[in-house]
Design an enzyme around this catalytic site. Structure first.
Site, short mmCIF file in Angstrom:
data_model
loop_
_atom_site.label_atom_id
_atom_site.label_comp_id
_atom_site.label_asym_id
_atom_site.label_seq_id
_atom_site.Cartn_x
_atom_site.Cartn_y
_atom_site.Cartn_z
N ARG A 68 -19.89 3.28 -4.27
CA ARG A 68 -18.84 2.45 -3.67
C ARG A 68 -17.45 3.01 -3.95
NH1 ARG A 68 -17.70 -1.98 -6.15
NH2 ARG A 68 -19.88 -2.30 -6.73
N TYR A 126 -4.34 -5.69 19.28
CA TYR A 126 -5.79 -5.87 19.29
C TYR A 126 -6.15 -7.33 19.01
CZ TYR A 126 -10.67 -4.49 18.72
OH TYR A 126 -12.02 -4.36 18.87
N ASP A 198 -1.16 1.14 14.41
CA ASP A 198 -2.55 1.38 14.82
C ASP A 198 -2.47 2.39 15.97
OD1 ASP A 198 -5.01 1.36 16.13
OD2 ASP A 198 -5.38 -0.75 15.71
N LYS A 223 -13.45 5.44 18.13
CA LYS A 223 -12.99 5.82 19.46
C LYS A 223 -12.83 7.34 19.56
CE LYS A 223 -12.92 1.33 19.69
NZ LYS A 223 -11.76 0.52 19.43
C1 LIG Z 1 -11.56 -0.67 18.66
C2 LIG Z 1 -10.23 -0.93 18.05
C3 LIG Z 1 -10.12 -1.52 16.79
C4 LIG Z 1 -11.32 -1.96 16.00
O1 LIG Z 1 -12.08 -0.88 15.61
P1 LIG Z 1 -13.67 -0.96 15.31
O2 LIG Z 1 -14.00 0.42 14.90
O3 LIG Z 1 -14.33 -1.41 16.57
O4 LIG Z 1 -13.83 -1.97 14.22
C5 LIG Z 1 -8.84 -1.70 16.25
N1 LIG Z 1 -7.73 -1.34 16.94
C6 LIG Z 1 -7.80 -0.78 18.17
C7 LIG Z 1 -6.55 -0.40 18.87
C8 LIG Z 1 -9.04 -0.56 18.76
O5 LIG Z 1 -9.12 -0.01 19.97
#
Ligand SMILES: *Cc1c(COP(=O)(O)O)cnc(C)c1O
Length: 406
Positions: A68, A126, A198, A223
């Site tokens: 962890r 988001y 983000d 992504k």
């Molecule tokens: C998909 C996404 C998230 C969340 O990410 P996960 O890997 O699905 O938990 C957060 N911010 C943005 C801009 C996203 O496109």
């Protein structure tokens, strides 16, 4: 328990994204002389003797202790991500890998926000991040204010003595708005507030917020960074002391990334620059094609002069990203029928992988809302979000053309 601060593995100094993406963060010689970093499946790590254990506690040796708190495969991925986000700036960065993008966001927020603190978020962010503020953080006594994207005066006005963070996405989803990074950083520094971006939709290939003085960058590595629609992971990147504090929090919260996912992420990252270059090209070509088509009412893409943030995007970004949002000339059903006629993109949430994906937000993330409620959050029934993959641009355009003439 005290965890000695770790130094990153020896990594080469590179100035280009592709060299960094292929080589950074890994020791030149790896276990068994393998060219790849081995996947170390070990829940715990052994000590030869109690003296070895004491050496570790006193920071005299660098090694792993328990799964962890760290894993060699995960650390290699983290070092590569930190190098990519720093780019050639020379700014010291570390990265903390998390189980998914949402976990990166929640770990950061839970670790950094005391009861009674306040956060400013730009709207168009988001959906689940907003929900986390409205529910769990609200219960913990953390307040937040949503300010319109692009309104620096509203941002400054929303600041309270208790404001700890300013958070924005870049580009935002689904309208691909672009935050004015120098503007946000100037305001935040004046008020000693930390900034978080983000940058999932941008990737370090198109934009590196750290170079503008942003404190922390978050990605859903699910992504573009992973890039193959086959893993879930998230990352927070920033200055080493702040990431060390977040790592302590992760030791309690437990949202770690497993070594196999870290291996796949490192593998996916090697082609980051190649993929993003193609995805930028595909999306720009699609946006330019759509904005001339009579069956399309509006196209939202920061690489088009008609986009409200075109000037900011051009000044700050190398490419404009792989996602194009547009409004079909028709109602909810007609828009669905257009989507169903598309043959190449899959109908699915998410973005950033090699496969193109398409979705109608009204029937995906906003399905539970009525048309009126959707309009209140700015989602029209005819809105389509097209996330370009790495397919050939002429095939994607021909496919869209046939679906539009159906
Ligand atoms: C998909 C996404 C998230 C969340 O990410 P996960 O890997 O699905 O938990 C957060 N911010 C943005 C801009 C996203 O496109």
């Amino acid at each position: 328990m005290k965890h000695p601060v770790r130094t990153e593995p020896a990594c080469l100094t590179a100035t280009g994204e592709s060299t960094t993406a292929v080589h950074a963060g890994e020791a030149r010689t790896r276990g068994y002389h393998a060219i790849t970093t081995p996947v170390v499946y070990s829940a715990t790590y052994t000590f030869e003797s109690t003296a070895d254990l004491i050496d570790y506690h006193e920071g005299r040796v660098e090694r792993e202790e328990y799964g962890r708190y760290g894993n060699p495969t995960v650390r290699a991925a983290e070092a590569r991500l930190a190098a990519l986000e720093a780019g050639p700036s020379g700014i010291p960065t570390s990265a903390l890998l998390c189980s998914c993008g949402m976990n990166a966001i929640t770990t950061l927020l839970l670790a950094m926000l005391p009861t009674g603190s306040h956060v400013i978020l730009t709207n168009d962010c988001y959906r689940r991040t907003r929900q986390f503020f409205r529910t769990i953080l609200h219960r913990l006594g953390v307040q937040h204010t949503l300010v319109p994207m692009g309104d620096l005066a509203a941002l400054e006005q929303a600041i309270r003595p208790t404001t700890r963070l300013i958070i924005s996405e870049l580009p935002t989803n689904p309208y691909l708005r672009i935050a004015d990074l120098p503007g946000i950083v100037a305001i935040a520094r004046q008020h000693r507030i930390k900034t978080v971006i983000d940058a999932t939709f941008a990737t370090p290939y198109n934009l590196r917020p750290i170079e503008y003085g942003i404190d922390l960058v978050i990605h859903s590595a699910t992504k573009y960074l992973g890039g193959h629609n086959d893993l879930l992971a998230g990352v927070v990147i920033g200055k080493p002391p702040i990431i060390a504090a977040l790592r302590e929090a992760q030791g309690m919260l437990g949202g770690i990334c497993d070594p196999h996912t870290a291996f796949m992420l490192t593998r996916g990252l090697k082609t980051l620059a190649l993929r993003i270059e193609r995805q930028n090209q595909n999306a720009l070509a699609l946006a330019q094609f759509l904005c001339k088509h009579p069956r399309i009412e509006r196209v939202h893409y920061p690489g088009l002069p008609s986009h409200p943030d075109y000037a900011l995007a051009t000044a700050q970004m190398r490419g404009f990203g792989g996602v194009v949002s547009f409004e079909y000339a028709g109602d909810l059903e007609a828009t669905s029928q257009f989507i169903d006629r598309l043959k190449i993109p899959y109908i699915a949430p998410s973005l950033g992988g090699v496969e193109s994906l398409v979705e109608q937000p009204a029937l995906m993330s906003f399905y539970e809302l009525t048309t009126e409620e959707r309009l209140a959050v700015g989602i029209r029934n005819n809105l389509v979000r097209y996330a370009c993959g790495i397919e050939d641009s002429h095939d994607l355009l021909a496919d869209v053309e046939q679906a539009l003439s159906g």
